[in-house]
Design a protein around this motif. Structure first.
Motif, PDB file in Angstrom:
ATOM      1  N   ILE A   1       0.910  -0.487  -0.376  1.00 35.32           N
ATOM      2  CA  ILE A   1       0.590  -1.724   0.031  1.00 35.32           C
ATOM      3  C   ILE A   1       1.424  -2.236   1.292  1.00 35.32           C
ATOM      4  O   ILE A   1       2.561  -1.849   1.425  1.00 35.32           O
ATOM      5  CB  ILE A   1       0.958  -2.620  -1.036  1.00 35.32           C
ATOM      6  N   ASN A   2       0.510  -2.768   2.143  1.00 40.03           N
ATOM      7  CA  ASN A   2       0.798  -3.267   3.454  1.00 40.03           C
ATOM      8  C   ASN A   2       1.350  -4.709   3.364  1.00 40.03           C
ATOM      9  O   ASN A   2       0.331  -5.128   3.216  1.00 40.03           O
ATOM     10  CB  ASN A   2       0.046  -2.761   4.594  1.00 40.03           C
ATOM     11  N   ILE A   3       2.575  -4.937   3.574  1.00 44.48           N
ATOM     12  CA  ILE A   3       2.841  -6.574   3.311  1.00 44.48           C
ATOM     13  C   ILE A   3       3.048  -7.241   4.548  1.00 44.48           C
ATOM     14  O   ILE A   3       3.080  -8.508   4.384  1.00 44.48           O
ATOM     15  CB  ILE A   3       4.150  -6.667   2.524  1.00 44.48           C
TER      16      ILE A   3
ATOM     17  N   SER B   1       3.194 -12.351   7.773  1.00 44.65           N
ATOM     18  CA  SER B   1       3.513 -11.842   6.462  1.00 44.65           C
ATOM     19  C   SER B   1       2.291 -12.288   5.440  1.00 44.65           C
ATOM     20  O   SER B   1       1.768 -13.590   5.586  1.00 44.65           O
ATOM     21  CB  SER B   1       4.628 -12.495   5.788  1.00 44.65           C
ATOM     22  N   ARG B   2       1.949 -11.416   4.499  1.00 41.78           N
ATOM     23  CA  ARG B   2       0.754 -11.907   3.540  1.00 41.78           C
ATOM     24  C   ARG B   2       1.723 -12.631   2.465  1.00 41.78           C
ATOM     25  O   ARG B   2       2.965 -12.530   2.245  1.00 41.78           O
ATOM     26  CB  ARG B   2       0.286 -10.464   2.742  1.00 41.78           C
TER      27      ARG B   2
ATOM     28  N   SER C   1       3.116   4.216  -3.480  1.00 47.76           N
ATOM     29  CA  SER C   1       4.070   5.288  -2.538  1.00 47.76           C
ATOM     30  C   SER C   1       4.879   4.405  -1.775  1.00 47.76           C
ATOM     31  O   SER C   1       5.746   4.950  -1.066  1.00 47.76           O
ATOM     32  CB  SER C   1       3.060   6.272  -1.880  1.00 47.76           C
ATOM     33  N   ASP C   2       4.419   3.208  -1.303  1.00 43.43           N
ATOM     34  CA  ASP C   2       4.939   2.307  -0.311  1.00 43.43           C
ATOM     35  C   ASP C   2       4.762   0.873  -0.626  1.00 43.43           C
ATOM     36  O   ASP C   2       3.538   0.413  -0.691  1.00 43.43           O
ATOM     37  CB  ASP C   2       4.551   2.823   1.187  1.00 43.43           C
ATOM     38  N   ILE C   3       5.895   0.087  -0.608  1.00 47.99           N
ATOM     39  CA  ILE C   3       5.540  -1.426  -0.306  1.00 47.99           C
ATOM     40  C   ILE C   3       6.323  -1.844   0.955  1.00 47.99           C
ATOM     41  O   ILE C   3       7.406  -1.935   0.948  1.00 47.99           O
ATOM     42  CB  ILE C   3       6.216  -2.338  -1.590  1.00 47.99           C
ATOM     43  N   GLY C   4       5.617  -1.890   1.918  1.00 44.44           N
ATOM     44  CA  GLY C   4       6.197  -1.938   3.302  1.00 44.44           C
ATOM     45  C   GLY C   4       5.209  -2.444   4.417  1.00 44.44           C
ATOM     46  O   GLY C   4       4.279  -2.919   4.185  1.00 44.44           O
TER      47      GLY C   4
ATOM     48  N   SER D   1       8.322   2.858   3.977  1.00 41.18           N
ATOM     49  CA  SER D   1       8.340   2.624   5.512  1.00 41.18           C
ATOM     50  C   SER D   1       9.844   2.732   5.732  1.00 41.18           C
ATOM     51  O   SER D   1      10.840   2.764   4.832  1.00 41.18           O
ATOM     52  CB  SER D   1       8.012   1.186   5.473  1.00 41.18           C
ATOM     53  N   GLY D   2      10.001   2.744   7.142  1.00 39.38           N
ATOM     54  CA  GLY D   2      11.361   2.790   7.761  1.00 39.38           C
ATOM     55  C   GLY D   2      12.148   1.214   7.209  1.00 39.38           C
ATOM     56  O   GLY D   2      11.601   0.262   7.604  1.00 39.38           O
TER      57      GLY D   2
END
Length: 659
Positions: free
Chosen positions: A313-315, A338-339, A362-365, A426-427
């Motif tokens: 998920i891209n936040i 930002s969402r 796999s990613d919240i970033g 994410s980093g």
């Protein structure tokens, strides 16, 4: 989910699919260097779905064949409005080549990772073909390749200074940055009846004006002219000075319009749009994506890039780090869009109900995982700011760096009944979690976020990116001192023990960056070894268009000071710096010993290869204690004198090689 979907649920890619929708003609046809994945992480899908939401008939031609009779460029005919072209989600040259200019053996955006489906300089190649086949149909280019090549730029792969991609591609218009806002306005004007060649005052677009064309007037904009392409070819310092203007104007909320002469033409770059509002960015994730690759790829194998983000998920978009080697802020902007939590949780629910979802996100970033909802406390201060970074050399006192909204978001995501665990892939900006550096934030809040990530969102390893250990190199990188990595590691270790975890901290580092000397890499190797690291996540610096580091690499000058900066240029220099990452390999030990002895750095040799320094140990001079070096003492406990010697403050000087 796959069984419920019909072919018409994807944007059409062939005449047959166009007919299934009952269309006789198309309004916009998109060409992309990537395979078509109908997912909000893939730019061509976002643009296609947005145009579709305007009521337009949109088709996409993914990875058209440029090696046959060029049938892919004519099979759908000409659109009524324009062709849209992008090289893909990554610059095609990065997709096709590694840092040593060697061909990659995998393309992450192609089924099965197969290579050969994306040409070099894809945007230029596709656009030239379209202009030849359909000379009367406008071509609009966008995506990261076009965005970062919008002015005179250094191309590492051809080792040449290139003009704006508008000149080489012959495109009619360039959209830079994230494309939703400018494309919305372009479509509005076209539907109003304005001819495409008269649309030249849309924000966040660039056009190339012929010598007989008048400069469009706009009383709301100030103008600035930078050195011409021809001047840049002759004068590297003028080329470098251009970049300061370009970067600052790209980051300003009230930017000037930029002009640059290219031969007898004039490049005109209009100011950018304001940062997307929450409602605008939410809308981009709310289109009716299938969230899957097009069915045409079912028999060709999985698409690696999709498999990586399938359950992520891209936040947010944007990054206020402004790192000298990174293109994120140049393309997405330094201000964070930002969402809303509602939009994110809605997408989480969609993903959680996919038939092959096993309970793990796999990613919240985003570009940087921990910048969600961060912005200026007083907007009027941000409105006037020209700094390329909000956190270098120090964190801006006007920046709200609270991690509380992000911690609450993670907890809300994990409350979904079908989510077993959400990871942060994410980093993470570790420096922002160190109170000694992030003085704006509540230390307890930072610890709460760090503990939340370590206990619930990491699978064995937490990856962070200090990038280097040398303060002069880090300063040029726009990264904080390595001492803050030490501080973060202390907190990481404390939580590890407190919670009974067995997590590993994995740092990322870069070699042969501008301002980096061989001695800096030796220091890096010694200091990280002293901390207990055997480095894995390392890379060599790759010059990409539109970064401070690339400007320095080509010109030799820092664009903000116009002072000379030494940079590793030759393959030999780069290889030698990179070898220090792997001090533990037998094939490197003799070379390391020879190099450090030549530099007079037996102190570093005694840290890296103690078994190689027995003779030196027996015969090392006795005398004043501050001139000796006790490698048995942990680095963070050494005396100030030791640290000065260890860090090589008397840096080895070399004349910069001509590029």
């Amino acid at each position: 989910m796959k069984n419920e979907l019909q072919l018409s649920d994807w944007l059409p890619t062939t005449n047959k699919e166009v007919k299934i929708r009952g269309w006789e003609a198309l309004d916009v046809i998109l060409f992309s260097g990537d395979a078509y994945v109908d997912h909000p992480t893939f730019g061509p899908a976002v643009i296609g779905r947005m145009l579709e939401s305007f009521g337009l008939r949109v088709a996409i031609v993914p990875q058209p064949n440029v090696n046959d009779n060029l049938q892919d460029f004519v099979k759908l005919g000409a659109p009524k409005m324009f062709f849209g072209v992008t090289g893909g989600c990554m610059d095609p040259m990065i997709s096709n080549y590694n840092a040593n200019k060697k061909r990659r053996d995998k393309d992450a955006y192609t089924p099965n990772g197969d290579i050969g489906f994306r040409p070099d300089y894809a945007t230029t190649v596709y656009t030239n073909i379209l202009k030849e086949k359909w000379p009367n149909t406008p071509v609009l280019i966008g995506g990261i390749e076009a965005s970062l090549r919008r002015v005179t730029h250094y191309d590492f792969w051809s080792d040449k200074l290139m003009p704006s991609i508008l000149e080489t591609s012959k495109a009619d218009m360039l959209v830079y940055g994230m494309g939703e806002q400018p494309l919305r306005e372009v479509v509005r004007l076209l539907e109003k009846g304005v001819p495409f060649n008269s649309i030249n005052t849309v924000l966040q677009t660039a056009v190339l004006l012929n010598k007989d064309e008048k400069i469009p007037k706009n009383s709301n904009w100030e103008d600035i002219e930078i050195s011409s392409h021809e001047v840049c070819l002759k004068d590297k310092k003028k080329y470098a000075s251009n970049f300061k203007v370009i970067e600052q104007e790209s980051n300003k909320l009230a930017a000037r319009r930029i002009f640059q002469k290219i031969g007898d033409k004039t490049l005109m770059i209009n100011p950018p749009y304001p940062t997307m509002t929450e409602a605008e960015i939410d809308a981009s994730f709310d289109y009716p994506y299938t969230r899957l690759p097009h069915p045409k790829y079912n028999k060709r194998g999985p698409i690696p890039a999709f498999e990586m983000i399938k359950f992520s998920i891209n936040i947010h978009r944007g990054c206020f780090g402004g790192c000298s080697f990174c293109t994120i802020s140049a393309h997405q902007g330094k201000f964070i869009a930002s969402r809303s939590q509602e939009s994110i949780l809605k997408e989480v629910d969609t993903v959680a109900n996919m038939p092959d979802f096993k309970g793990y996100l796999s990613d919240i970033g985003g570009p940087s995982a921990n910048m969600y909802q961060m912005k200026g406390k007083v907007q009027s201060i941000c409105d006037k700011c020209i700094s390329p970074s909000c956190i270098s050399p120090v964190i801006c006192s006007n920046l709200d760096t609270s991690h509380k909204p992000l911690t609450e978001l993670y907890q809300a995501v994990d409350n979904h009944p079908k989510v077993k665990k959400s990871f942060i892939g994410s980093g993470i900006r570790h420096d922002m979690l160190v109170p000694e550096f992030n003085k704006n934030a509540d230390p307890k809040e930072l610890d709460a976020y760090t503990e939340e990530v370590m206990t619930k969102h990491v699978s064995g390893r937490l990856k962070v990116a200090p990038e280097h250990t040398s303060d002069p190199v880090l300063k040029l990188m726009r990264k904080p001192s390595f001492k803050y990595f030490h501080k973060f590691k202390e907190r990481f270790d404390k939580i590890n023990i407190k919670k009974g975890l067995k997590l590993q901290l994995i740092p990322y580092f870069i070699s042969n960056h501008p301002a980096c000397e061989v001695e800096d890499m030796a220091n890096l190797a010694a200091e990280t070894k002293d901390m207990g690291f055997q480095l894995e996540q390392v890379q060599g610096f790759t010059p990409t268009p539109m970064t401070v580091a690339t400007v320095i690499y080509y010109s030799g000058y820092h664009p903000y000071t116009l002072k000379k900066v030494n940079t590793p240029i030759t393959k030999k220099e780069k290889d030698e710096q990179h070898r220090f990452f792997f001090w533990y390999k037998d094939e490197n030990k003799a070379w390391i010993k020879k190099t450090l002895n030549k530099l007079g750095r037996e102190d570093l040799l005694s840290v890296l290869l103690p078994e190689k320094t027995e003779k030196w140990r027996k015969n090392k001079p006795t005398g004043d204690a501050k001139n000796t070096f006790n490698d048995a003492v942990p680095f963070n406990q050494r005396t100030a004198e030791d640290k000065v010697r260890f860090n090589g403050k008397k840096r080895h000087k070399k004349k910069r090689r001509s590029s």
